[in-house]
Each structure stands twice: as C-alpha cells, then as structure tokens.
Design an enzyme around this catalytic site. Structure first.
Site, mmCIF file in Angstrom:
data_model
loop_
_atom_site.group_PDB
_atom_site.id
_atom_site.type_symbol
_atom_site.label_atom_id
_atom_site.label_comp_id
_atom_site.label_asym_id
_atom_site.label_seq_id
_atom_site.Cartn_x
_atom_site.Cartn_y
_atom_site.Cartn_z
ATOM 1 N N HIS A 1 0.811 -1.216 0.000
ATOM 2 C CA HIS A 1 0.000 0.000 0.000
ATOM 3 C C HIS A 1 0.848 1.271 0.000
ATOM 4 O O HIS A 1 0.346 2.345 -0.321
ATOM 5 C CB HIS A 1 -1.005 0.001 1.158
ATOM 6 C CG HIS A 1 -0.421 0.253 2.507
ATOM 7 N ND1 HIS A 1 -0.193 -0.753 3.439
ATOM 8 C CD2 HIS A 1 -0.021 1.400 3.117
ATOM 9 C CE1 HIS A 1 0.306 -0.229 4.537
ATOM 10 N NE2 HIS A 1 0.425 1.075 4.367
ATOM 11 N N ASP B 1 0.229 -7.629 1.296
ATOM 12 C CA ASP B 1 0.611 -6.237 1.516
ATOM 13 C C ASP B 1 2.133 -6.085 1.527
ATOM 14 O O ASP B 1 2.698 -5.408 2.383
ATOM 15 C CB ASP B 1 0.012 -5.706 2.823
ATOM 16 C CG ASP B 1 0.071 -4.175 2.895
ATOM 17 O OD1 ASP B 1 0.194 -3.536 1.833
ATOM 18 O OD2 ASP B 1 0.003 -3.628 4.017
ATOM 19 N N SER C 1 4.619 2.341 8.086
ATOM 20 C CA SER C 1 4.269 1.212 7.229
ATOM 21 C C SER C 1 5.462 0.759 6.395
ATOM 22 O O SER C 1 6.127 1.571 5.751
ATOM 23 C CB SER C 1 3.116 1.593 6.304
ATOM 24 O OG SER C 1 1.937 1.806 7.019
#
Length: 376
Positions: A104, A138, A217
């Site tokens: 992402h 992811d 992230s």
C-alpha cells in the site's frame, strides 16, 4: 431603595479600585551572579537501555524512507509538475539492493505511472524500480540499481514461528516523515486477521502495542536480538493515529513471498482455501497443528472435504480438522502451510493429514488429497 443600592455598588467598586492601586506589588528579584545548576552524574546506563541503544545503532542503517510521486498536468496549463502520492518506510533485504516495504506504500505507482524514491540513513536518495508486489500479503519489493553509497546493509532476518505473546519488540520507521524513529512494546497477540486497504483479508498477523503511525508502514519489527520478525503493516485506530494496536506481517511469510517476488516478479501460487484459528486457541485446547476455523467456498480445501469449525445445535462448538502434516512436513502454524504452498504449483496434489473429531469418541487421523488451484 434604588438609590441606596446604587450607592452601595459604587462604594464597593470604589473600595476595590482603591485597594487594587494601593496594594504594594513586590517586583521580582534579579541576581546578576546567577549560575547554571551543577549537573548530577547519572551513572552508567541500565543494561536494558544499553541493549536497546545497541539494537537501534545496529539496525538503523538498514531502514529507509520511501516516497512516491506522479507527474500531473495542472488544470488549464501545459506545465507538468510532480505531485507526492505517498510515503512510508522500508528496509534493505540483501546485498543486491532489494528494498522491502508494504504494497500500500507503493500502490499508487504500482502500474508504472510514477516514481519511488528511497532515502538511506546517510540522507542520500535514489530512484527505485518495483520488482514485484503481492497485494494479498501487503508486500512489495523495490530495487535500487545506481546506489553510490558503498555496500548495502541488509537487516538480520529471524523467524516468527516461535514468537510468544509478551516478548519485547522494537519498531523502526519514519512516522509522519520524521527521520529514523524507534518505538518499543511487546507482542500483544498472534494469528490476527484484518482487512487490508484494498478490501482483501490479511491473515496470521502479529499484533503489537509498539507505536506504529502513518509513515511506519513497511518498516521492520525486530526482536530483542535485532532480528527481523515482521513488517509493520497497519494500525487499528478510529483517528488513523496510534491507539495501542498495530499489526505486522510475520517474517516467515515475508521470507517466502519476497523470495518468490525476486525470482518471478509476481505471486502465482496455489492456495488451499482455509482460515486457521489463532495460536491462542491451540494453547487453550493443548493441541499442536493448524486448526481449521473456516473453509472458503469453492476452494481446493472444500473440494477435498476439509471440515471447518462450526457452531452446532444448542451453541455447541464442533472443532474442525486439525492439519498436522502436508506431504512429509509437519504442520504447526499457518506459516508452515504457507511455506509448503510455495513449494508447489497449480495442479499439484498435496497429501494432507488431519485429525478429525477432536475431543470426541470419533477422533481419528484422516488422509486427504488436495488438488491445488491458483489463488484469485
């Protein structure tokens, strides 16, 4: 009467004014000879502090800051400008210059219509290309090919199969764009499932209370030895900021997925079609294996007759099959199943051994043949 009240108010107000102006206010005293306070020696750092400092210093050079951008044309103008589309963290995987981050983080440019820039610990920045992505995990692999900073500093890789709730963890990343930031915490849970940004469910995640914020992230989650045990992926928060619950992709899954992406640029792997109960259930039931919680309709597992956990009459829980072996390999966790699937191709037939009828008079071992299909 009104005149009396008026005179009374005037008298009170006048008395207050006179008192205010006649009260003597002592001015602050100044000392031109004032000196700084004497510093009290703190002594040596505690052993756990030294350990944390060493861990950060050893691992920080492997952590990078990632930004993505696209070229856009301004409305009513022929001028092309660059617009930032995202940012996150990542880390050096190997000496060849592969960088690992979340899908992402680079999703906006995954179709090749933008740029990803990687900033290293020495503040040098390079354009990176996308080697491959796996939205269902992811995860994404980038590559820096024109690196001029000497040798890459790959992160040390650990394992996640033996993680325990309560053990210390350390997250390094670039939250809100701040340079290398270290946060600490513990493993709060294992085997968690959440819905990713694209609506896909991501299974077998590590839950931690180490502070993970936007920009973290893709950064590494480390154990107390400074080894990679997960990739920070998501937070659970109504506001979008840290609220005590963060999630990381376990390193055993990362190791398998990243290897496949570096080899082929994509994940074309078969799937079994089961969701596995979290390890806490195994501990409560004192069982070893992968307990099937759900079976996906239309999946190879359903076709082979693998049975899920169900709630029967009178709310009685009937435990599903316990997967204990695939081919010749023993199975204890969801990660073990992932490892086995990466060894096979679509159309292969797995020999799956399950324990059926747990804690009933009909408990027995059953051998099943599962023909693998491609993951959708």
């Amino acid at each position: 009467m009104r005149l009396f009240l008026y005179c009374l108010v005037v008298a009170i107000f006048g008395a207050w004014v006179i008192s205010y102006w006649t009260t003597k206010v002592t001015p602050p005293s100044l000392n031109p000879d004032a000196q700084p306070r004497t510093v009290t020696p703190r002594g040596d750092l505690a052993e756990d502090e030294k350990s944390t400092i060493d861990l950060f210093q050893k691992s920080a050079d492997s952590v990078v800051f990632i930004t993505t951008s696209q070229q856009v044309r301004r409305y009513g103008s022929a001028k092309i400008s660059e617009m930032a589309t995202g940012q996150g963290s990542g880390f050096v995987w190997d000496h060849e210059g592969h960088i690992i981050t979340n899908y992402h983080v680079v999703k906006s440019i995954a179709n090749g219509s933008g740029l990803a820039r990687v900033t290293f610990a020495d503040a040098s920045t390079y354009v990176a290309s996308i080697v491959g992505t796996s939205p269902e995990h992811d995860l994404a692999v980038l590559e820096v090919t024109d690196f001029q900073g000497g040798a890459f500093q790959p992160i040390e890789v650990g394992q996640s199969a033996d993680l325990q709730v309560g053990q210390k963890v350390f997250a390094i990343g670039n939250p809100f764009g701040f340079d290398h930031t270290l946060t600490t915490g513990v493993i709060s849970g294992l085997g968690r499932s959440i819905e990713g940004e694209d609506g896909r469910q991501i299974d077998d995640l590590i839950q931690t209370d180490a502070a993970i914020n936007p920009g973290n992230s893709g950064g590494p989650l480390l154990d107390s030895g400074g080894r990679l045990i997960g990739v920070n992926s998501a937070i659970y928060s109504p506001s979008g900021a840290y609220a005590g619950i963060g999630f990381a992709i376990p390193v055993d899954t990362v190791n398998s997925v990243v290897t496949e992406l570096i080899r082929h640029g994509e994940i074309k792997r078969p799937y079994l079609g089961v969701q596995i109960a979290p390890p806490t259930i195994n501990a409560r039931l004192n069982i070893k294996g992968a307990l099937v919680a759900e079976v996906i309709p239309g999946s190879p597992a359903e076709a082979a007759g693998i049975q899920p956990t169900i709630i029967a009459q009178q709310n009685q829980i009937v435990l599903g099959d316990l997967i204990v072996q695939i081919d010749e390999s023993p199975i204890q966790t969801h990660g073990d199943i992932v490892k086995e699937l990466f060894k096979h191709q679509v159309g292969d037939v797995l020999r799956v051994k399950v324990v059926r009828g747990l804690y009933t008079e009909k408990q027995r071992e059953v051998d099943l043949n599962v023909e693998l299909k491609e993951s959708i």
